[in-house]
Design an enzyme around this catalytic site. Sequence first.
Site, PDB file in Angstrom:
ATOM      1  N   GLY A  46       0.830  -1.195   0.000  1.00  0.00           N
ATOM      2  CA  GLY A  46       0.000   0.000   0.000  1.00  0.00           C
ATOM      3  C   GLY A  46       0.866   1.246   0.000  1.00  0.00           C
ATOM      4  N   GLN A  51       3.155   9.958   0.762  1.00  0.00           N
ATOM      5  CA  GLN A  51       4.436   9.272   0.946  1.00  0.00           C
ATOM      6  C   GLN A  51       5.407   9.529  -0.208  1.00  0.00           C
ATOM      7  OE1 GLN A  51       2.284   5.384   1.997  1.00  0.00           O
ATOM      8  NE2 GLN A  51       4.170   5.213   3.174  1.00  0.00           N
ATOM      9  N   CYS A  93       5.485  -0.048   7.338  1.00  0.00           N
ATOM     10  CA  CYS A  93       5.137   1.112   6.520  1.00  0.00           C
ATOM     11  C   CYS A  93       6.359   1.497   5.698  1.00  0.00           C
ATOM     12  CB  CYS A  93       4.723   2.263   7.435  1.00  0.00           C
ATOM     13  SG  CYS A  93       4.311   3.772   6.546  1.00  0.00           S
ATOM     14  N   LEU A  94       6.141   1.814   4.423  1.00  0.00           N
ATOM     15  CA  LEU A  94       7.275   2.176   3.562  1.00  0.00           C
ATOM     16  C   LEU A  94       7.953   3.466   4.038  1.00  0.00           C
ATOM     17  CD1 LEU A  94       5.870   1.250   0.032  1.00  0.00           C
ATOM     18  CD2 LEU A  94       7.557   0.006   1.397  1.00  0.00           C
ATOM     19  N   HIS A 135      -4.922   1.779   7.279  1.00  0.00           N
ATOM     20  CA  HIS A 135      -3.550   2.289   7.417  1.00  0.00           C
ATOM     21  C   HIS A 135      -3.307   3.410   6.393  1.00  0.00           C
ATOM     22  CE1 HIS A 135       1.004   1.494   7.802  1.00  0.00           C
ATOM     23  NE2 HIS A 135       0.904   2.302   6.778  1.00  0.00           N
ATOM     24  N   GLU A 136      -3.729   3.178   5.148  1.00  0.00           N
ATOM     25  CA  GLU A 136      -3.482   4.163   4.089  1.00  0.00           C
ATOM     26  C   GLU A 136      -4.362   5.403   4.257  1.00  0.00           C
ATOM     27  OE1 GLU A 136      -0.881   3.797   2.420  1.00  0.00           O
ATOM     28  OE2 GLU A 136      -0.569   1.692   2.902  1.00  0.00           O
ATOM     29  N   HIS A 139      -2.850   7.762   6.555  1.00  0.00           N
ATOM     30  CA  HIS A 139      -1.816   8.599   5.921  1.00  0.00           C
ATOM     31  C   HIS A 139      -2.418   9.891   5.373  1.00  0.00           C
ATOM     32  CE1 HIS A 139       1.970   6.454   6.007  1.00  0.00           C
ATOM     33  NE2 HIS A 139       1.445   5.346   5.535  1.00  0.00           N
TER      34      HIS A 139
HETATM   35 ZN    ZN Z   1       2.276   3.433   5.638  1.00  0.00          ZN
END
Ligand code: ZN
Length: 173
Positions: A46, A51, A93-94, A135-136, A139
Amino acid sequence: MPKREIIIEPDPILRKKSDDIENVNDQIRKLLDDMLETMYAAPGIGLAAVQVGLLKRIIVIDISKEEKKNPLFLINPKIIFKSKKMSIYEEGCLSIPGHFAEIERPAECHIDYIDYNGKKKFLKANGILSTCIQHEVDHLDGKLFIDYLSKLKKDIIIKKLLKHKKETKKVIL
Ligand code: ZN
């Protein structure tokens, strides 16, 4: 499709609220394609536009494990239902590389969103997809999974990320 650079916490942009998309045009579709490419290369399941440094309410997700890709593009996603039943997944998380934590979230969620072609859609999600969407969407509101941890645990992770950032900036000549 060029890949974009992923922003790593701590960074003030990750704490900002993203804006709705008014019109799904080719520029937005190009961004969706770039984000998907960036997510696959990372690799991750995701990615939210913030991000890659853009405060737009756009998310790409692909939870398929097989070779066959099954991308999901979410524009202006709105969570309209969260189940009382909860589930726990170990999340990463990236933007928080190398750190994972068990996070409890509603097991099922329903969302309204706009798809790649600008069409209004509705989706019922459970399991890992439900967690991933929540989660996204967090963000897009400037929230990270570490915000669900105790202050102590969160501070330790941020300290390590900061240290790593400084180290990677060092150049020895
Ligand atoms: Zn994330």
